[in-house]
Enzyme design. Structure first.
Site, mmCIF file in Angstrom:
data_model
loop_
_atom_site.group_PDB
_atom_site.id
_atom_site.type_symbol
_atom_site.label_atom_id
_atom_site.label_comp_id
_atom_site.label_asym_id
_atom_site.label_seq_id
_atom_site.Cartn_x
_atom_site.Cartn_y
_atom_site.Cartn_z
ATOM 1 N N ASP A 138 69.127 -18.811 65.958
ATOM 2 C CA ASP A 138 69.703 -17.622 66.599
ATOM 3 C C ASP A 138 68.904 -16.348 66.417
ATOM 4 O OD1 ASP A 138 71.567 -15.673 64.446
ATOM 5 O OD2 ASP A 138 70.579 -17.485 63.728
ATOM 6 N N LYS A 180 59.154 -22.024 58.916
ATOM 7 C CA LYS A 180 60.134 -22.835 59.658
ATOM 8 C C LYS A 180 59.421 -23.752 60.650
ATOM 9 C CE LYS A 180 64.421 -20.226 59.349
ATOM 10 N NZ LYS A 180 65.615 -19.803 60.099
ATOM 11 N N ASP A 237 68.496 -23.950 62.151
ATOM 12 C CA ASP A 237 68.707 -22.830 61.256
ATOM 13 C C ASP A 237 70.096 -23.008 60.624
ATOM 14 O OD1 ASP A 237 68.500 -20.205 60.124
ATOM 15 O OD2 ASP A 237 69.666 -19.422 61.802
ATOM 16 N N ASP A 290 72.173 -19.990 58.742
ATOM 17 C CA ASP A 290 73.039 -18.816 58.887
ATOM 18 C C ASP A 290 73.239 -18.466 60.358
ATOM 19 O OD1 ASP A 290 72.882 -18.830 56.172
ATOM 20 O OD2 ASP A 290 71.780 -16.955 55.978
#
Length: 306
Positions: A249, A226, A93, A95
């Site tokens: 996260d 994803k 990921d 961010d």
């Protein structure tokens, strides 16, 4: 029944030592056998690993989760095949994982709506709000921003400590490195190119006459997308899923983490820590390398230059 590698790490050396003793006891209680422990590093973290045979990886993860909680350590259980030489895939990921900020919030700050957007982001990352819905709400706050805002935000982005080292070292060991983001390709694309990342996928913001419309263009990169990206890249490279590692996260990463051979929750929301294969709660992103069983003599934790 495949062999597994168990890795234990923490800043507290005594906690690692105590956890190591419990690992041996718990593994034996489910019919497994531990080999001698290898020291991966002793500063700034302590990290050790052992090979386990005689029990299933899923069963090991279930029983050793309590050991990690009891001793407040990070613990990973992986298929030993992941640690053999050969090609692999590391997908992350962006961010709050590869970088320290949420790009949508940096953009919203230029529109004077950062607080409003941050509240929606937090709900989405905790899994309280559908990601596509949350993205639509947040992107709408960007309407009217000039296209020049992209360059301003690129200059504001700060990498997570150790990000450069993780990417470089993973590639040295045969891993293809990819990022997939619910953020925006206008920021993610140039960042990935600068870092030498092999594949990048993210949402695109719609721009007309040099101004953001408050909408995205193209398919939305949500949690299903994803996971699909991980599978697609691995298949295109002929890399089996057991040799893939995913790091994220938020709730939007859960499908990707579950699909990977090793899904790592990095300083993550509670729902993600609970469901990922392993949770990493260290300030250095390149601590991921220890969860791959790589010893410190092959790399050093690098936060100074990031």
């Amino acid at each position: 029944m495949t062999a597994a590698l168990v890795v234990v790490l923490a800043a507290d050396r005594a906690a690692v030592e105590a956890a190591r003793a419990d690992v041996r006891r718990v593994v034996a209680s489910v019919g497994g056998v531990t080999d001698a422990w290898a020291n991966l590093t002793d500063r700034p973290l302590t990290a050790v690993s052992t090979r386990v045979t005689g029990t299933e990886i899923g069963a090991l993860r279930a029983v050793l989760a309590q050991v990690a909680a009891d001793h407040d350590v990070d613990l990973a259980v992986t298929d030993a095949a992941l640690h053999e030489p050969g090609p692999g895939l590391l997908i992350m990921d962006v961010d709050s994982t590869l970088i320290q900020q949420e790009v949508i919030e940096l953009l919203a700050a230029h529109a004077g709506r950062e607080r409003e957007v941050a509240a929606v982001t937090e709900r989405a990352m905790r899994g309280e709000l559908d990601f596509a819905e949350s993205l639509t709400q947040r992107v709408a706050a960007l309407v009217g921003l000039p296209q020049t805002v992209f360059e301003q935000v690129r200059r504001q982005v700060e990498l997570s400590p150790g990000a450069r080292n993780l990417i470089a070292t993973a590639k040295e060991h045969g891993f293809t490195v990819a990022v997939v983001s619910g953020g925006f390709i206008e920021i993610v694309g140039p960042l990935a190119a600068e870092l030498g990342i092999d594949h990048a996928r993210a949402n695109a913001l719609e721009v007309r006459d040099g101004v953001l419309t408050g909408r995205t263009s193209g398919p939305i990169i949500d949690r299903a997308a994803k996971a699909a990206t991980l599978r697609d890249i691995a298949a295109s490279l002929g890399i089996p899923l057991e040799r893939t590692v995913a790091v994220g996260d938020g709730a939007n990463d859960l499908d990707m983490l579950a699909t990977a051979g090793l899904g790592i929750a990095y300083n993550a929301k509670p729902i993600v820590r609970e469901q990922a294969h392993a949770a990493l709660n260290q300030p250095h992103l390149d601590s991921v390398l220890f969860m791959l069983g790589l010893a410190a003599d092959r790399h050093s934790l690098d936060s100074v230059h990031d």
